[in-house]
Design a protein around this motif. Structure first.
Motif, mmCIF file in Angstrom:
data_model
loop_
_atom_site.group_PDB
_atom_site.id
_atom_site.type_symbol
_atom_site.label_atom_id
_atom_site.label_comp_id
_atom_site.label_asym_id
_atom_site.label_seq_id
_atom_site.Cartn_x
_atom_site.Cartn_y
_atom_site.Cartn_z
ATOM 1 N N ALA A 117 0.827 -1.205 0.000
ATOM 2 C CA ALA A 117 0.000 0.000 0.000
ATOM 3 C C ALA A 117 0.859 1.251 0.000
ATOM 4 O O ALA A 117 0.569 2.231 -0.696
ATOM 5 N N ARG A 118 1.952 1.240 0.756
ATOM 6 C CA ARG A 118 2.831 2.408 0.813
ATOM 7 C C ARG A 118 3.574 2.630 -0.498
ATOM 8 O O ARG A 118 3.822 3.779 -0.885
ATOM 9 N N THR A 119 3.917 1.558 -1.194
ATOM 10 C CA THR A 119 4.596 1.704 -2.485
ATOM 11 C C THR A 119 3.716 2.460 -3.470
ATOM 12 O O THR A 119 4.172 3.394 -4.144
ATOM 13 N N VAL A 120 2.459 2.066 -3.556
ATOM 14 C CA VAL A 120 1.523 2.733 -4.474
ATOM 15 C C VAL A 120 1.367 4.202 -4.113
ATOM 16 O O VAL A 120 1.507 5.092 -4.964
ATOM 17 N N ALA A 121 1.101 4.485 -2.837
ATOM 18 C CA ALA A 121 0.895 5.867 -2.402
ATOM 19 C C ALA A 121 2.172 6.691 -2.526
ATOM 20 O O ALA A 121 2.136 7.851 -2.937
ATOM 21 N N GLY A 122 3.321 6.092 -2.190
ATOM 22 C CA GLY A 122 4.585 6.819 -2.219
ATOM 23 C C GLY A 122 4.995 7.254 -3.610
ATOM 24 O O GLY A 122 5.412 8.395 -3.814
ATOM 25 N N VAL A 123 4.878 6.355 -4.589
ATOM 26 C CA VAL A 123 5.242 6.692 -5.964
ATOM 27 C C VAL A 123 4.295 7.749 -6.516
ATOM 28 O O VAL A 123 4.722 8.719 -7.160
ATOM 29 N N PHE A 124 3.017 7.584 -6.259
ATOM 30 C CA PHE A 124 2.018 8.501 -6.802
ATOM 31 C C PHE A 124 2.185 9.922 -6.258
ATOM 32 O O PHE A 124 2.014 10.904 -6.994
ATOM 33 N N MET A 125 2.547 10.048 -4.982
ATOM 34 C CA MET A 125 2.617 11.354 -4.340
ATOM 35 C C MET A 125 4.029 11.913 -4.225
ATOM 36 O O MET A 125 4.227 12.964 -3.598
ATOM 37 N N LEU A 126 5.036 11.270 -4.823
ATOM 38 C CA LEU A 126 6.424 11.706 -4.654
ATOM 39 C C LEU A 126 6.678 13.147 -5.100
ATOM 40 O O LEU A 126 7.395 13.884 -4.403
ATOM 41 N N PRO A 127 6.150 13.622 -6.244
ATOM 42 C CA PRO A 127 6.408 15.024 -6.620
ATOM 43 C C PRO A 127 6.016 16.025 -5.534
ATOM 44 O O PRO A 127 6.739 16.986 -5.268
ATOM 45 N N VAL A 128 4.882 15.795 -4.885
ATOM 46 C CA VAL A 128 4.461 16.704 -3.820
ATOM 47 C C VAL A 128 5.349 16.531 -2.593
ATOM 48 O O VAL A 128 5.610 17.495 -1.860
ATOM 49 N N THR A 129 5.850 15.315 -2.354
ATOM 50 C CA THR A 129 6.766 15.084 -1.237
ATOM 51 C C THR A 129 8.047 15.890 -1.427
ATOM 52 O O THR A 129 8.575 16.475 -0.474
ATOM 53 N N VAL A 130 8.555 15.929 -2.658
ATOM 54 C CA VAL A 130 9.756 16.710 -2.960
ATOM 55 C C VAL A 130 9.509 18.188 -2.652
ATOM 56 O O VAL A 130 10.333 18.861 -2.014
ATOM 57 N N ILE A 131 8.378 18.708 -3.107
ATOM 58 C CA ILE A 131 8.053 20.119 -2.883
ATOM 59 C C ILE A 131 7.884 20.402 -1.391
ATOM 60 O O ILE A 131 8.354 21.422 -0.872
ATOM 61 N N LYS A 132 7.237 19.497 -0.664
ATOM 62 C CA LYS A 132 7.043 19.672 0.777
ATOM 63 C C LYS A 132 8.382 19.765 1.499
ATOM 64 O O LYS A 132 8.589 20.634 2.356
ATOM 65 N N THR A 133 9.310 18.884 1.152
ATOM 66 C CA THR A 133 10.630 18.892 1.780
ATOM 67 C C THR A 133 11.346 20.208 1.529
ATOM 68 O O THR A 133 11.983 20.778 2.419
ATOM 69 N N ARG A 134 11.226 20.731 0.309
ATOM 70 C CA ARG A 134 11.891 21.997 -0.026
ATOM 71 C C ARG A 134 11.243 23.178 0.694
ATOM 72 O O ARG A 134 11.934 24.108 1.110
ATOM 73 N N PHE A 135 9.946 23.153 0.828
ATOM 74 C CA PHE A 135 9.261 24.200 1.591
ATOM 75 C C PHE A 135 9.786 24.238 3.023
ATOM 76 O O PHE A 135 10.067 25.302 3.571
ATOM 77 N N GLU A 136 9.910 23.074 3.629
ATOM 78 C CA GLU A 136 10.250 22.981 5.041
ATOM 79 C C GLU A 136 11.714 23.320 5.334
ATOM 80 O O GLU A 136 12.029 23.813 6.419
ATOM 81 N N CYS A 137 12.613 23.051 4.384
ATOM 82 C CA CYS A 137 14.042 23.228 4.663
ATOM 83 C C CYS A 137 14.432 24.697 4.762
ATOM 84 O O CYS A 137 15.477 25.029 5.332
ATOM 85 N N GLY A 138 13.632 25.602 4.207
ATOM 86 C CA GLY A 138 13.898 27.029 4.325
ATOM 87 C C GLY A 138 14.861 27.588 3.296
ATOM 88 O O GLY A 138 15.201 28.777 3.340
ATOM 89 N N ARG A 139 15.314 26.777 2.338
ATOM 90 C CA ARG A 139 16.286 27.248 1.335
ATOM 91 C C ARG A 139 15.619 27.763 0.065
ATOM 92 O O ARG A 139 16.263 28.405 -0.751
ATOM 93 N N TYR A 140 14.361 27.443 -0.106
ATOM 94 C CA TYR A 140 13.663 27.825 -1.327
ATOM 95 C C TYR A 140 12.557 28.834 -0.991
ATOM 96 O O TYR A 140 11.973 28.795 0.091
#
Length: 286
Positions: A117-140
């Motif tokens: 179940a996590r594989t399906v959800a993780g692959v599908f939502m990865l682009p937003v995960t990348v953006i979320k990480t960048r928002f949180e790190c404070g560099r962008y």
């Protein structure tokens, strides 16, 4: 109301999962932000200097970005979590109904169900995960989720939205598999009088906390690597591992472990508790 009655059970599972994900994300976003800041902190401090911990980072964020700064990245977190948790639970429900219509899944079965179940959800939502990480790190300095997606595609190419895919799967798939195994086995070991009483949701939440702590600690190194690759897309997974080890040794792979364990544990426990209660209200077996 008519939709709720006639909807396919997997769609109901999606709705239950989405609601549970919304509640847990809103409550625990500050812990995710602190975890990301700790993992992306490149300090030039000399050996022996005081280390930056979770409380220090919390104070720093509040001092420089005010209290609401702790919820920076909440927009991409919602965009990721609301459909992501819904996809996770609907996939989990569908797999369980397809392969285990009769009988309770064993320990290994639970690992496969949670990981699948996590594989399906993780692959599908990865682009937003990348953006979320960048928002949180404070560099962008992205202004919105859609603006960030367009900016990454324009300046780095669409492939950058899938940076850290391997590290993400290495973190999330084992976490989910281990979590579901510990959670289901611990819950099954509860006395029958507790499982059927009004305190069952609280007992289930306790089982979820125990499972979350164990799963978080086991998968913490992969989370650190994932964060580095998504914040620095030019890095490959193997190179990120090498840099983390050279700069911080083994302890570098456990940066942000406390806030992540708190957040993942509480989020997962809450999500599963809310999901199971809502499914029971709908007359469905979770």
């Amino acid at each position: 109301q008519e939709f709720n009655v006639t909807a396919h059970p997997a769609i109901k599972a999606f709705m239950c999962g989405s609601l549970s994900g919304t509640c847990s994300t809103l409550l625990f976003q500050p812990l995710d932000l602190v975890k990301t800041r700790l993992q992306t902190l490149h300090s030039n401090m000399k050996p022996g200097s005081s280390r930056v911990g979770m409380v220090t980072m919390l104070r720093s964020v509040v001092r420089t970005e005010k209290l609401l700064g702790l919820w920076k990245g909440i927009s991409p977190s919602f965009v990721r979590t609301i459909p992501g948790v819904g996809i996770y639970f609907s996939t989990y429900y569908s797999l369980k109904q397809h392969f285990f219509q009769e009988g309770r899944p064993g320990a290994l079965d639970a690992v496969l169900l949670g990981g699948g179940a996590r594989t399906v959800a993780g692959v599908f939502m990865l682009p937003v995960t990348v953006i979320k990480t960048r928002f949180e790190c404070g560099r962008y300095s992205y202004q919105s989720v859609t603006g960030a997606l367009r900016s990454v595609c324009r300046t780095e190419g669409p492939a950058a939205l899938f940076s850290g895919l391997m590290a993400t799967l290495l973190r999330d798939v084992p976490f989910s598999g281990i979590y579901v195994m510990f959670y289901s086995q611990t819950k099954a070991s509860l006395p029958k009088e507790i499982s059927s009483s009004s305190s069952a949701p609280l007992a289930n939440f306790g089982c979820g906390v125990m499972a979350g702590i164990l799963a978080s600690l086991i998968t913490q190194p992969a989370d650190v690597v994932k964060t580095q690759v998504q914040v620095n897309p030019q890095l490959r997974t193997a190179e990120a591992i090498r840099i983390i080890y050279m700069e911080h040794k083994l302890q570098g792979f456990f940066r942000g472990a406390v806030p992540r364990a708190l957040r993942r544990t509480m989020m997962a426990a809450m999500a599963w508790t809310v999901y199971e209660q809502m499914m029971a209200q709908m007359g469905l077996k979770s």
